[in-house]
Structure formats: C-alpha cells, structure tokens
Design an enzyme around this catalytic site. Structure first.
Site, PDB file in Angstrom:
ATOM      1  N   ASP A   1       0.810  -1.213   0.000  1.00 21.46           N
ATOM      2  CA  ASP A   1       0.000   0.000   0.000  1.00 21.46           C
ATOM      3  C   ASP A   1       0.844   1.264   0.000  1.00 21.46           C
ATOM      4  O   ASP A   1       2.038   1.254   0.319  1.00 21.46           O
ATOM      5  CB  ASP A   1      -0.959   0.002   1.192  1.00 21.46           C
ATOM      6  CG  ASP A   1      -0.248   0.039   2.538  1.00 21.46           C
ATOM      7  OD1 ASP A   1       0.783  -0.658   2.686  1.00 21.46           O
ATOM      8  OD2 ASP A   1      -0.709   0.755   3.442  1.00 21.46           O
TER       9      ASP A   1
ATOM     10  N   GLU B   1      -0.188  -1.035   5.675  1.00 18.22           N
ATOM     11  CA  GLU B   1       0.873  -0.654   6.601  1.00 18.22           C
ATOM     12  C   GLU B   1       0.825   0.830   6.911  1.00 18.22           C
ATOM     13  O   GLU B   1       1.241   1.255   7.992  1.00 18.22           O
ATOM     14  CB  GLU B   1       2.243  -1.020   6.001  1.00 18.22           C
ATOM     15  CG  GLU B   1       3.426  -0.833   6.954  1.00 18.22           C
ATOM     16  CD  GLU B   1       4.028   0.565   6.967  1.00 18.22           C
ATOM     17  OE1 GLU B   1       4.811   0.863   7.892  1.00 18.22           O
ATOM     18  OE2 GLU B   1       3.708   1.366   6.057  1.00 18.22           O
TER      19      GLU B   1
END
Length: 358
Positions: free
Chosen positions: A75, A129
């Site tokens: 991400d 994350e």
C-alpha cells in the site's frame, strides 16, 4: 496500466518498480495489485504461494539450513497527482517509489529469479501498513498463517537510502490535560486559564535533553516533543481545559512500560497536568549479532546504522526473529508529492540482496 496488470517479475527491478507504481494501491485498495503479484508468483514453479486477505505470500522449500523472510507493504499513502510513474534521468517519480515499491520490486524479482538460493526464502507482501496498526495485514498473517513468519532473519524493504538500518525506535503518545476555571474574558481575573497553564509543561519539553544510546554499534537518539495543542471555548471565554499531545520516540532498550515511566518522571507534577497514554508501540533491538543478520551486513559491505522511526521490524522482533530495514528509497521523500527513487540505488540494492541470497 490496465485494470488487470500483467507483471513480469523477471524484468529489470527498475522497470518492475515503475510497473508496480502504475497500479494504484492506496491503503485499503490493494486488491488489484495483490491479484497481479499473486498471479505472477504462481507462474514460478519453485514457489509455494498462498493468499491471506490482500497479503500475498510465497516461499521456497529447499531444505536449506536457514530461512530469510523478505517483507514489504503493497500500500501507499493517498495519490497526489503522482501516478502513473515518470522517469527523469536517474530518477523515477511516482507515489510509492520510495516507500516502498522499489523495495518490493527488488524482493519480488529476486524471489522469482533466484531459483536455487543459498537460504530458503519467504516473501511477504502485505496490505495496510500506512494506516492504523489494527488494519496491518501482518496481524492477519500472524493469526492465520503463523508458520509462514518463521525465519532466521527478516529483511524489510523500508526506505533506508540503501543502508542497513538495525532495529527501530519505539513510539508513545501521551496526552497531558491542563485544568482551569472558565470565566468571561472581560473579567479574566475570575477565571484560571488552562492554556496558560500549559506554559510550564511546554518549557519543560523545550528544555528536555534527549538521551543518546549506542546499541550494537547503532546510535539511537531519543526525542520528547509536543506535537499538538488543543483548547479554547470561544473568543470571549477564559478556557477551563487544554490538552497537549506529546510524542516520545525512545531507544529500543526501553520497554513501553519503561518509556511511560520516563515520560511521567519528566512531566508529572508540572502545572497539575493529568497524563494519559493514548498509543504506544515497542521498538526493536538491532539483533545484528545473529548469524544470518551478520552475514547480510557483510554482504551489504556497509556499516549498519540505527533506524529513526518505527517500522514492522518491531513485529518480527516481538516474535523472536532478528530483523533489519534495507531498501533503496530515501525516507525523507516518503509521502511527498514529488516522491522519487534513484534508479541506481534500485540496481545496487538488487545486487546486494542477490549476493546474499545466491
């Protein structure tokens, strides 16, 4: 990039980085990229591949004496008009180039390309994350596929400018609440201003001398900073409450309990503030004396340094797995509008990791 991207993991890691950046994967929206990575890894006959939510895992099972885990998050932070990627000389621009699709590209490329590694390899490419820790994909992996996290060393592709960064700092947020008595500002002597009451606490923070500690040759500098202040009722009211949020970045030789005790010793009793811990995460010791870690440091040819900031190495450290940060990105460029990576660091990072694995 098409809606169904076809990734070539055997491509040059620089080109693979660009291909990864061209697939938007803001936190919570990683599915398209995770699908593409999974499909590419499943084309490799030497890998066992599983999917856990939007996390993709692959590993070799060659019976080697050691296992190395390569981890990176898929991400990114929200896009800032910086997708698709663009190249300008030796610089590759785009959301996630530095944090951390360049690191992911190196790890995915070598997991696919090195079919007879010296160590067994596990690749963990996870989601979420960059948002609150409860959503981090590693949590689900630990619950559902704990055995996939077993390793002698974990290497995270976080941006380190090509250096080996050992461990990470712990972090803690503490809210200090100051109290007063509300009154009309035209008759301020009838009240007690809670915002003014914060002055001694802010002075204590401004005068704070940060501890510096050397652990395994990695020098950590702590920091205790006011990061937010809130208070006030209206433009004609003496406020009766104010809050100062304090962030403590502490060296990994302190536990969260030790860190809280330290913050309280510094701030308790100042201006009658009430202290409340709202968030904390343990740091991670460098673990560079572990044989697998020492080998990797030797392969890098550099001197390891301390990691300033918190990363998921802390999660692996808590599981008893030595972990380091190593990635081609520049941490100072992470999350910026002009985020970019020097492609020469991608090439050098791939060569270093290839030396270690092969």
């Amino acid at each position: 990039m098409s809606a169904d991207p076809d990734l070539d993991l055997h491509a040059d890691p620089v080109d693979l980085t660009a291909a990864l950046v061209d697939v938007p994967s803001v936190s919570g929206e990683e599915k398209v990229l995770a699908d593409a990575v999974e499909a590419a890894l499943r084309r490799e006959p030497h890998l066992e591949v599983v999917r856990v939510g939007e996390t993709v895992l692959a590993r070799t099972t060659l019976g080697r004496g050691r296992r190395v885990l390569l981890a990176g998050h898929l991400d990114t932070v929200p896009i800032a008009d910086n997708v698709p990627s663009r190249r300008d000389g030796d610089l590759l621009y785009g959301c996630g180039t530095s944090d951390m699709k360049a690191g992911v590209a190196i790890m995915a490329h070598l997991t696919a390309a090195v079919r007879e590694p010296a160590h067994d390899v596990t690749l963990v490419l996870y989601d979420c994350e960059e948002v609150e820790a409860v959503r981090n994909g590693l949590n689900r992996v630990e619950r559902e596929r704990r055995d996939w996290l077993d390793a002698d060393l974990a290497i995270l592709g976080e941006p380190t400018s090509g250096l080996v960064e050992g461990g990470c700092q712990g972090t803690m947020r503490v809210v200090a609440t100051l109290h007063g008595r509300r009154a009309h500002s035209a008759r301020s002597w009838l009240g007690e201003n809670a915002i003014h009451a914060a002055a001694p606490l802010l002075a204590r923070l401004a005068a704070y001398e940060a501890r510096v500690v050397d652990i395994d040759g990695c020098v950590y500098r702590e920091g205790l900073q006011a990061v937010r202040i809130a208070g006030g009722v209206a433009g004609n009211v003496v406020p009766d409450a104010a809050e100062v949020t304090v962030n403590f970045r502490f060296a990994p030789d302190r536990s969260p309990a030790d860190a809280e005790a330290h913050v309280r010793s510094v701030l308790e009793g100042v201006a009658g503030a009430d202290l409340r811990v709202t968030d904390s995460a343990a740091g991670a010791l460098p673990g560079l004396s572990a044989p697998a870690a020492a080998e990797f440091v030797a392969a890098s040819g550099g001197t390891p340094v301390a990691k300033y900031g918190w990363t998921d190495v802390s999660r692996f450290s808590a599981l008893g797995i030595p972990a380091v940060n190593f990635g081609p990105g520049d941490p100072n460029l992470a999350h910026t509008r002009d985020e970019h990576v020097d492609v020469r660091r991608i090439t050098a990072g791939a060569e270093t990791l290839r030396r270690y694995l092969a």
